[in-house]
Design an enzyme around this catalytic site. Sequence first.
Site, short mmCIF file in Angstrom:
data_model
loop_
_atom_site.label_atom_id
_atom_site.label_comp_id
_atom_site.label_asym_id
_atom_site.label_seq_id
_atom_site.Cartn_x
_atom_site.Cartn_y
_atom_site.Cartn_z
N TRP A 138 0.80 -1.23 0.00
CA TRP A 138 0.00 0.00 0.00
C TRP A 138 0.84 1.28 0.00
O TRP A 138 0.30 2.37 -0.09
CB TRP A 138 -0.93 0.00 1.21
CG TRP A 138 -2.10 -0.93 1.09
CD1 TRP A 138 -2.42 -1.72 0.03
CD2 TRP A 138 -3.13 -1.15 2.08
NE1 TRP A 138 -3.58 -2.42 0.28
CE2 TRP A 138 -4.04 -2.09 1.53
CE3 TRP A 138 -3.37 -0.65 3.36
CZ2 TRP A 138 -5.17 -2.54 2.23
CZ3 TRP A 138 -4.48 -1.09 4.06
CH2 TRP A 138 -5.37 -2.02 3.49
N LYS A 139 2.14 1.14 0.17
CA LYS A 139 3.01 2.34 0.20
C LYS A 139 2.48 3.34 1.22
O LYS A 139 1.97 2.94 2.26
CB LYS A 139 3.14 2.94 -1.20
CG LYS A 139 3.45 1.90 -2.26
CD LYS A 139 3.85 2.47 -3.57
CE LYS A 139 4.00 1.34 -4.58
NZ LYS A 139 4.75 1.71 -5.74
N HIS B 178 12.70 -2.49 -1.23
CA HIS B 178 11.84 -2.02 -2.33
C HIS B 178 12.60 -0.95 -3.11
O HIS B 178 13.36 -0.17 -2.52
CB HIS B 178 10.52 -1.47 -1.77
CG HIS B 178 9.52 -1.18 -2.85
ND1 HIS B 178 9.55 -0.03 -3.59
CD2 HIS B 178 8.48 -1.92 -3.31
CE1 HIS B 178 8.55 -0.07 -4.46
NE2 HIS B 178 7.89 -1.20 -4.32
N GLY C 173 4.63 1.43 -11.06
CA GLY C 173 3.80 2.63 -11.07
C GLY C 173 3.76 3.33 -12.41
O GLY C 173 3.31 4.47 -12.51
N SER D 268 3.29 -2.79 -12.13
CA SER D 268 2.05 -2.53 -12.86
C SER D 268 1.21 -3.78 -13.09
O SER D 268 0.63 -3.97 -14.16
CB SER D 268 2.34 -1.81 -14.19
OG SER D 268 2.94 -0.56 -13.92
N GLY E 237 1.34 -2.92 -6.31
CA GLY E 237 1.27 -1.61 -5.67
C GLY E 237 -0.10 -0.99 -5.87
O GLY E 237 -1.07 -1.34 -5.19
N GLY E 238 -0.21 -0.10 -6.85
CA GLY E 238 -1.43 0.69 -7.07
C GLY E 238 -2.72 -0.12 -7.08
O GLY E 238 -3.71 0.27 -6.44
C1 PEP Z 1 5.26 -1.93 -6.02
O1 PEP Z 1 5.13 -0.91 -5.38
O2 PEP Z 1 5.92 -2.85 -5.55
C2 PEP Z 1 4.65 -2.01 -7.34
C3 PEP Z 1 4.90 -3.07 -8.07
O3 PEP Z 1 3.83 -0.98 -7.73
P1 PEP Z 1 2.80 -0.96 -8.98
O4 PEP Z 1 2.04 -2.25 -8.94
O5 PEP Z 1 1.92 0.23 -8.73
O6 PEP Z 1 3.63 -0.83 -10.22
#
Ligand code: PEP
Length: 258
Positions: A19-20, A104, A182, A222, A243-244
């Site tokens: 979730w960052k 990360h 991202g 992504s 992530g997102g």
């Molecule tokens: C992440 O933060 O580890 C990541 C993979 O982000 P996203 O899925 O948004 O690219």
Amino acid sequence: MPRQDKAPDLRRPVIAGNWKMYKTGAEARAFFEQFQPLVASASHCDIIVAPPFTALRVCVEASRSGKIAIAAQNMHWQPEGAFTGEISARMLIDAGCTAVIIGHSERRQLFGETDESVHRKTKAALAAGLTPIVCVGETLDERESNTTEKVLSRQMQVGLAALTAAEFSRILLAYEPVWAIGTGRTATPELAADAHRHLRALAAAQFGSESASALRILYGGSVKPDNIKGLMAHEEIDGALVGGASLDPKSFAAIVNY
Ligand code: PEP
């Protein structure tokens, strides 16, 4: 090679959400209320959610069924001390965490983390009983200059070489090409699988072929509901670090239920 060719149960899939720096405690609680029923019948994979520190306890309480493991996004390698703003493995365990993301690319790029700090943190997490989710991956420049394998080798050798085989068997590895995080630019399953194969070969050289074939390597960058199936169909891809798309209960549940 299709996934069905892989020995069953050797590497149980893992879907993890990072979730960052998003979500308050109330927002985390609302997420779990919606998310849990959507994954109630998912028994094919391990599910992990990594909220910010302030929402850890809320998430641990919300996931009492034990189906969803709660991870932190970072930790310090010391058990305690004068380290303002830091948090230790002991404290994470006290909050109910069972795993922790280490190294990360945002930590490496924005907060000066190095392969050496990854190594110290991984050792400390293991010693405390946490599952480290260790992130590796190349930048766009590194990929374009054909140094991806060299970078991954360095990250593995410096970050993980001093582990024992028993310690290594407890980690999850996340291959996250920095250019895919991202950005909406996902690696193709083949490109991710090439990197995973290289990482597995390095693991075999360092820890033996049995450890390497049991190592679970997650792809991150992504990952969305519309590309997870293609990624997970590849026998080299054992899961995803998301992530997102993990912030929304419906989209994360669609990824879990690929
Ligand atoms: C992440 O933060 O580890 C990541 C993979 O982000 P996203 O899925 O948004 O690219």
